[in-house]
Design an enzyme around this catalytic site. Structure first.
Site, short mmCIF file in Angstrom:
data_model
loop_
_atom_site.label_atom_id
_atom_site.label_comp_id
_atom_site.label_asym_id
_atom_site.label_seq_id
_atom_site.Cartn_x
_atom_site.Cartn_y
_atom_site.Cartn_z
CE LYS A 13 -1.14 0.40 -13.08
NZ LYS A 13 -1.90 -0.63 -13.37
NE ARG A 88 -6.84 2.70 -12.80
CZ ARG A 88 -5.86 2.32 -11.82
NH1 ARG A 88 -5.38 3.06 -10.95
NH2 ARG A 88 -6.28 0.94 -11.39
NE ARG A 127 -2.79 -7.62 -6.90
CZ ARG A 127 -2.68 -6.52 -7.85
NH1 ARG A 127 -1.88 -6.05 -8.59
NH2 ARG A 127 -3.97 -5.85 -7.87
NE ARG A 160 -6.23 -4.36 -4.62
CZ ARG A 160 -5.66 -3.60 -5.47
NH1 ARG A 160 -4.20 -3.57 -5.64
NH2 ARG A 160 -6.34 -3.12 -6.41
NE ARG A 171 -9.00 -3.49 -10.17
CZ ARG A 171 -7.86 -4.29 -9.53
NH1 ARG A 171 -8.26 -5.64 -9.06
NH2 ARG A 171 -6.54 -3.81 -9.61
P1 AMP Z 1 -5.03 0.05 -8.20
O1 AMP Z 1 -4.46 -0.19 -6.95
O2 AMP Z 1 -4.26 1.15 -9.13
O3 AMP Z 1 -5.58 -1.21 -9.27
O4 AMP Z 1 -6.44 0.90 -7.94
C1 AMP Z 1 -7.66 0.31 -7.22
C2 AMP Z 1 -8.65 1.03 -7.39
O5 AMP Z 1 -8.70 2.33 -6.84
C3 AMP Z 1 -9.34 1.10 -8.90
O6 AMP Z 1 -9.85 -0.14 -9.52
C4 AMP Z 1 -10.21 2.45 -8.86
O7 AMP Z 1 -11.36 2.16 -8.25
C5 AMP Z 1 -9.34 3.29 -7.85
N1 AMP Z 1 -8.44 4.10 -8.68
C6 AMP Z 1 -7.04 4.05 -8.36
N2 AMP Z 1 -6.60 4.88 -9.10
C7 AMP Z 1 -7.54 5.57 -9.90
C8 AMP Z 1 -7.62 6.82 -10.85
N3 AMP Z 1 -6.61 7.44 -11.29
N4 AMP Z 1 -8.83 6.98 -11.13
C9 AMP Z 1 -9.98 6.43 -11.03
N5 AMP Z 1 -10.03 5.41 -9.94
C10 AMP Z 1 -8.77 5.12 -9.37
#
Ligand code: AMP
Length: 222
Positions: A13, A88, A127, A160, A171
């Site tokens: 994404k 989400r 990654r 990360r 996740r």
């Molecule tokens: P990502 O980089 O999109 O994988 O997001 C990393 C982490 O940020 C996720 O595992 C959640 O803990 C938090 N996060 C990011 N976007 C959201 C969202 N829309 N709703 C809730 N938590 C989020």
């Protein structure tokens, strides 16, 4: 254009949102990036989000919705944006709909990247992210020229915390339970386009651009 990118963690994404944002001249709004920055700076939002993120859990809806609404109100988002990692949950999807409706706007398209879980785990576990500019590499599929250094800015690369295997599994579970149902939500609104997210970055990008051509401005009122 107002686009949402849906898909499991590791589906690509972020990569595709960045390419599309450059192409369309609109900002990429990544809630994950905004939250990581807030954690790094130790802001109140960052302090609240940190524990959830470290455990691979979703951050509470109110916090994320507030962050996105603030970001969407910035001038560069007036002509459109690409939401990457938001919504989400149903509550977030409804909040987004309401914020847009209040401005007489709606989404143009929701792009769901289809990638099976095994591929996702492989992609995420290798990654590497640049500490300085956020560029992403992959130990096997897209290795940096110099070990652990960013090709673009020479910053150091790291994994990360939430890309470690156990957290990735959590996740993915959160994705299955909370986020995947949004596919039906958007399919019922005739906004969903499913794209095969496997293969090279360029191939996936071409598939997305092709899907966008079919839009013809129909779903895209000013
Ligand atoms: P990502 O980089 O999109 O994988 O997001 C990393 C982490 O940020 C996720 O595992 C959640 O803990 C938090 N996060 C990011 N976007 C959201 C969202 N829309 N709703 C809730 N938590 C989020």
């Amino acid at each position: 254009m107002r686009i949402v990118m849906l898909g499991p963690p590791g589906a690509g994404k972020g990569t595709q949102a960045r390419l599309l944002a450059q192409r369309l001249g609109i900002p990429q709004i990544s809630t994950g990036d905004i939250l990581r920055e807030a954690v790094r700076k130790g802001t109140p939002a960052g302090l609240e989000a940190r524990g959830y993120m470290q455990r691979g859990l979703l951050v509470p809806d109110e916090l994320v919705v507030r962050i996105v609404n603030e970001r969407m109100a910035e001038p560069d988002a007036a002509k459109g944006f690409i939401l990457d990692g938001f919504p989400r949950t149903y509550a977030q999807a409804r909040a987004l709909e309401e914020s847009l409706a209040a401005k007489g706007q709606r989404l143009s398209m929701v792009i769901a990247l289809d990638v099976d879980e095994e591929t996702v785990v492989k992609r995420i576990s290798g990654r590497l992210v640049c500490r300085q500019c956020g560029a992403m590499f992959h130990a096997l599929y897209d290795p940096p020229r110099n070990d652990n250094l960013c090709d673009k800015c020479n910053g150091s690369l790291y994994q990360r915390d939430d890309d470690k295997e156990e957290t990735v599994r959590r996740r993915l579970q959160q994705y299955r339970e909370e986020t995947r149902p949004l596919m039906d939500f958007y399919a019922n609104k005739a906004l969903l386009v499913r794209i095969d997210g496997t293969g090279a970055v360029e191939e996936v990008k071409e598939r997305i651009l092709k899907a966008l051509e079919t839009l013809d401005g129909q779903n895209d009122p000013a």
